[in-house]
Scaffold this motif. Structure first.
Motif, PDB file in Angstrom:
ATOM      1  N   LYS A  99     -55.328   4.688 -58.915  1.00  0.00           N
ATOM      2  CA  LYS A  99     -55.680   5.096 -60.273  1.00  0.00           C
ATOM      3  C   LYS A  99     -54.526   5.843 -60.944  1.00  0.00           C
ATOM      4  CE  LYS A  99     -60.669   5.447 -59.625  1.00  0.00           C
ATOM      5  NZ  LYS A  99     -61.818   6.368 -59.605  1.00  0.00           N
ATOM      6  N   LEU A 100     -53.855   6.709 -60.193  1.00  0.00           N
ATOM      7  CA  LEU A 100     -52.716   7.442 -60.772  1.00  0.00           C
ATOM      8  C   LEU A 100     -51.602   6.474 -61.167  1.00  0.00           C
ATOM      9  CD1 LEU A 100     -52.598  10.496 -58.368  1.00  0.00           C
ATOM     10  CD2 LEU A 100     -53.338  10.491 -60.761  1.00  0.00           C
ATOM     11  N   ASN A 101     -51.305   5.515 -60.314  1.00  0.00           N
ATOM     12  CA  ASN A 101     -50.273   4.537 -60.609  1.00  0.00           C
ATOM     13  C   ASN A 101     -50.641   3.687 -61.828  1.00  0.00           C
ATOM     14  OD1 ASN A 101     -47.762   3.275 -60.072  1.00  0.00           O
ATOM     15  ND2 ASN A 101     -48.848   1.582 -59.108  1.00  0.00           N
ATOM     16  N   LEU A 102     -51.909   3.285 -61.909  1.00  0.00           N
ATOM     17  CA  LEU A 102     -52.377   2.501 -63.046  1.00  0.00           C
ATOM     18  C   LEU A 102     -52.211   3.292 -64.345  1.00  0.00           C
ATOM     19  CD1 LEU A 102     -53.751  -0.099 -64.070  1.00  0.00           C
ATOM     20  CD2 LEU A 102     -55.941   1.033 -63.649  1.00  0.00           C
ATOM     21  N   PHE A 103     -52.565   4.570 -64.325  1.00  0.00           N
ATOM     22  CA  PHE A 103     -52.440   5.414 -65.514  1.00  0.00           C
ATOM     23  C   PHE A 103     -50.981   5.542 -65.943  1.00  0.00           C
ATOM     24  CE2 PHE A 103     -51.929   9.407 -67.779  1.00  0.00           C
ATOM     25  CZ  PHE A 103     -52.902   9.276 -68.756  1.00  0.00           C
ATOM     26  N   ILE A 104     -50.088   5.710 -64.961  1.00  0.00           N
ATOM     27  CA  ILE A 104     -48.660   5.831 -65.274  1.00  0.00           C
ATOM     28  C   ILE A 104     -48.134   4.531 -65.882  1.00  0.00           C
ATOM     29  CG2 ILE A 104     -46.362   6.036 -64.217  1.00  0.00           C
ATOM     30  CD1 ILE A 104     -47.714   8.045 -62.229  1.00  0.00           C
ATOM     31  N   GLN A 105     -48.578   3.386 -65.337  1.00  0.00           N
ATOM     32  CA  GLN A 105     -48.122   2.088 -65.848  1.00  0.00           C
ATOM     33  C   GLN A 105     -48.661   1.804 -67.247  1.00  0.00           C
ATOM     34  OE1 GLN A 105     -49.292  -0.862 -63.014  1.00  0.00           O
ATOM     35  NE2 GLN A 105     -47.644  -0.380 -61.603  1.00  0.00           N
ATOM     36  N   CYS A 106     -49.955   2.088 -67.450  1.00  0.00           N
ATOM     37  CA  CYS A 106     -50.566   1.752 -68.739  1.00  0.00           C
ATOM     38  C   CYS A 106     -51.850   2.562 -68.919  1.00  0.00           C
ATOM     39  CB  CYS A 106     -50.864   0.254 -68.810  1.00  0.00           C
ATOM     40  SG  CYS A 106     -51.616  -0.244 -70.378  1.00  0.00           S
ATOM     41  N   SER A 107     -51.773   3.608 -69.719  1.00  0.00           N
ATOM     42  CA  SER A 107     -52.938   4.482 -69.904  1.00  0.00           C
ATOM     43  C   SER A 107     -54.101   3.741 -70.575  1.00  0.00           C
ATOM     44  CB  SER A 107     -52.557   5.720 -70.708  1.00  0.00           C
ATOM     45  OG  SER A 107     -52.074   5.345 -71.985  1.00  0.00           O
TER      46      SER A 107
END
Length: 157
Positions: free
Chosen positions: A10-18
């Motif tokens: 989830k953290l990686n997804l948020f960093i890639q595209c909020s």
């Protein structure tokens, strides 16, 4: 209020595209229907098969942890061809991902300890790995969540 949960994914997804994170986890109309419409993806299916195969390998006695056993386990876990039902666009694509899985496992065999001092392994059968999903309170309104693939005992205990 229920604590919000985060995981490495989830953290990686948020960093890639909020915005994608919002649609995936926060959108009030989409989130309840997410499981119904979420499409299987080849790279995630392959990853699950690799993880499940390694878990099953480490449940075997040390003397059985060899390349031949590993390839047999992957073949059993994969149960292919899966085709479109498994998220693959074609048999050719599935074969490419199967070969990638073999390559990943070959790398693992060359570079990792096949006899670690194991403290814990997932207990779920292959294909049910989310049964091993854990949540740990991190702060009053935050939980850390994820799947633990294996916990080893270090020399220091």
């Amino acid at each position: 209020m229920k604590p919000r949960e985060v995981s490495p994914y989830k953290l990686n997804l948020f960093i890639q595209c909020s915005k994608r994170y919002y649609f995936e986890y926060l959108d009030p109309q989409l989130v309840p229907r997410k499981r119904e419409i979420k499409k299987k993806r080849p790279e995630l299916e392959m990853g699950n098969f690799v993880h499940d195969s390694l878990t099953l390998l480490f449940k075997k006695p040390v003397q059985e942890r060899n390349w031949k056993t590993m390839t047999e386990i992957l073949k059993d876990v994969w149960q292919g061809p899966r085709g479109k039902v498994g998220g693959f666009n074609s048999i050719k694509e599935e074969r490419r991902y199967y070969q990638k899985a073999l390559d990943l496992l070959k790398w693992f065999f060359k570079n990792e300890n096949l006899n670690p001092s194991i403290f814990a392994l997932p207990v779920s059968p292959p294909g049910k790995s989310f049964d091993d999903y854990k949540k740990i309170p991190f702060a009053e309104d935050l939980e850390l969540g994820g799947k633990i693939d294996r916990i080893d005992i270090t020399p220091e205990g």
